[in-house]
Write an enzyme that holds these catalytic residues in place. Sequence first.
Site, PDB file in Angstrom:
ATOM      1  N   ALA A  92       0.906  -1.246  -0.193  1.00 13.95           N
ATOM      2  CA  ALA A  92      -0.271  -0.236  -0.082  1.00 13.95           C
ATOM      3  C   ALA A  92       1.185   1.467   0.235  1.00 13.95           C
ATOM      4  O   ALA A  92       1.596   1.352   1.016  1.00 13.95           O
ATOM      5  CB  ALA A  92      -0.922  -0.098   1.082  1.00 13.95           C
ATOM      6  N   SER A 131       0.057   9.427   0.850  1.00 10.99           N
ATOM      7  CA  SER A 131       0.846  10.659   1.095  1.00 10.99           C
ATOM      8  C   SER A 131       2.021  10.491   2.053  1.00 10.99           C
ATOM      9  O   SER A 131       2.521  11.101   1.029  1.00 10.99           O
ATOM     10  CB  SER A 131      -0.285  11.870   0.711  1.00 10.99           C
ATOM     11  OG  SER A 131      -1.004  11.311   2.219  1.00 10.99           O
ATOM     12  N   GLN A 185       4.631   5.141   2.711  1.00 13.09           N
ATOM     13  CA  GLN A 185       4.439   3.576   2.355  1.00 13.09           C
ATOM     14  C   GLN A 185       3.845   2.249   3.198  1.00 13.09           C
ATOM     15  O   GLN A 185       5.618   1.918   3.799  1.00 13.09           O
ATOM     16  CB  GLN A 185       4.437   2.959   0.806  1.00 13.09           C
ATOM     17  CG  GLN A 185       6.072   2.849   0.686  1.00 13.09           C
ATOM     18  CD  GLN A 185       7.062   2.562  -0.671  1.00 13.09           C
ATOM     19  OE1 GLN A 185       6.057   3.855  -1.055  1.00 13.09           O
ATOM     20  NE2 GLN A 185       7.665   1.737  -0.745  1.00 13.09           N
ATOM     21  N   LYS A 233       5.794   0.635   7.617  1.00 15.55           N
ATOM     22  CA  LYS A 233       5.768   0.866   7.793  1.00 15.55           C
ATOM     23  C   LYS A 233       6.257   2.288   7.532  1.00 15.55           C
ATOM     24  O   LYS A 233       7.399   2.753   8.229  1.00 15.55           O
ATOM     25  CB  LYS A 233       3.842   1.365   8.148  1.00 15.55           C
ATOM     26  CG  LYS A 233       3.611   2.956   7.944  1.00 15.55           C
ATOM     27  CD  LYS A 233       1.805   3.865   8.393  1.00 15.55           C
ATOM     28  CE  LYS A 233       1.989   5.352   8.191  1.00 15.55           C
ATOM     29  NZ  LYS A 233       0.931   5.507   9.820  1.00 15.55           N
ATOM     30  N   ASP A 236     -11.244   7.404  12.825  1.00 16.98           N
ATOM     31  CA  ASP A 236     -10.799   7.708  11.281  1.00 16.98           C
ATOM     32  C   ASP A 236     -11.048   5.682  10.821  1.00 16.98           C
ATOM     33  O   ASP A 236     -10.135   5.091   9.691  1.00 16.98           O
ATOM     34  CB  ASP A 236      -9.534   7.746  10.474  1.00 16.98           C
ATOM     35  CG  ASP A 236      -8.821   8.178   9.148  1.00 16.98           C
ATOM     36  OD1 ASP A 236     -10.265   7.947   8.600  1.00 16.98           O
ATOM     37  OD2 ASP A 236      -8.329   7.339   8.432  1.00 16.98           O
TER      38      ASP A 236
END
Length: 473
Positions: free
Chosen positions: A128, A131, A134, A149, A282
């Site tokens: 993935a 912005s 990744q 990450k 979120d």
Amino acid sequence: MIDAVMRLVRAAWILGRYDAILPREFYDRLPAPARFVGRLLRLGSAKIAGDPGTRLASALEKLGPAWIKFGQLLATRPDIVGEKAAQGLSRLKDQLEPFSQSVALAQLDAAFGDQRESLFPEIGPVVAAASVAQVHQMTLADGKKVAVKILRPGIEREIAAEGKAMALAAILAQRLYPQTRRLEPIAFVATIRAALEKELDLRREAGAGDAFGEIIAKDGFFKVPTIDWQRTARRVLTTSWVEGVGLTKVGALEGADRPKLANAVTCGFLAAALDHGVFHADMHEGNLILGTDGALWAIDFGIMGRLGMAERRYLAEILYAFLHRDYRRAAAVHIEAGYVPAHYDEGEFAHALRSVGEPIWGKPAREVSMGRVLTQLFDVTEQFGMHMRPELVLLQKTMVQVEGVARAIDPNHDIWEASRPIVERFMTAHLGPEGMTRQLCEDVSGVITTARKLPLLFARIEKLVERAEQRKR
């Protein structure tokens, strides 16, 4: 300053091309100079379809990483941008081209130095790319899989530079359009920049995820990946790998117990918010995974909401009052908490709240939105002088999001009935006899602690007075 001006000009140009700044829908409310500028910015561009919020989301995607994150955070503030614009921004696509494997390894070298080869002998391909960072999959020597990450190279400088352009825009808006002062654009942009800076330190996300995991484990409504602290640094976050399928995938819920999963989403969110004062802010489908173990997993803890005990009691009492159709009590809660000034008539306020609550009764569950009821509630309370606290606005926005996810999983999900046991549990624990006794003990303990500190305080005051007298001499 020159760089900030140039970036702001570029942003204004792109926003104008997408009809996202000075939009046509608001022409009748804009002064003639603003209408002229809006037309000038769109000169020669094709008419973009969609509402202003959707067009703004498209423009921010074009502007790049910093503006995408800005839009995501802006979507959490419907009190600032409006409900429709916030809904449009919630559709922002945070997807960018990944940076290369060699660049990823260079980032790991910079973060871990000589330990990199032992900690990250080989990382897998990108799974993935967003912005700011990744994610790669990696298999450890013992066969265990982890998710790694990694922040994008140079993202800190990019966000800092674009942040200055945003700050300049806020200053200009507040000076040129006095009517915007009510929204406090300078303070709002400062808050957004601070939130972005937090997201650029992945240690903070790791801490939030770790703490949230402990909270969620107490009820077990859903799960959270564990943090691999040995492989976590400011620009790198490593967690356990979740085997499963994201809820955004077509057919992800095939064969799943949909009512149970929908209930887990609602109860997990409310239990964390009410019992512990923290919630995942979120919780869209992209941050939820249905594991091969049948459990629901939450990921990405960059945006977390927090509630003090006063806000938690307020939320619980309001939901409890609406569940029991006790609008007089709901009115009293607002006034007792100081959210609504005491000079307003409690009976009149209760009647206004009744106009919000009564229309939902007798309707099928799929037609009754808790998020919409809270939105209407906040609209009514504003008429009675209630100034909305940012944490409650974020909670309301997230509740709309959570409800949408739960209904997408199970269209017949009744969020009111799902929330009832969580709300009543909180009421019993904190506002029942046991809770009131515990609160009384805490208050008495606080008084005793304060009393013990008084002699020290008086001694310090006495010393200050002596020093002041010595200086006079």
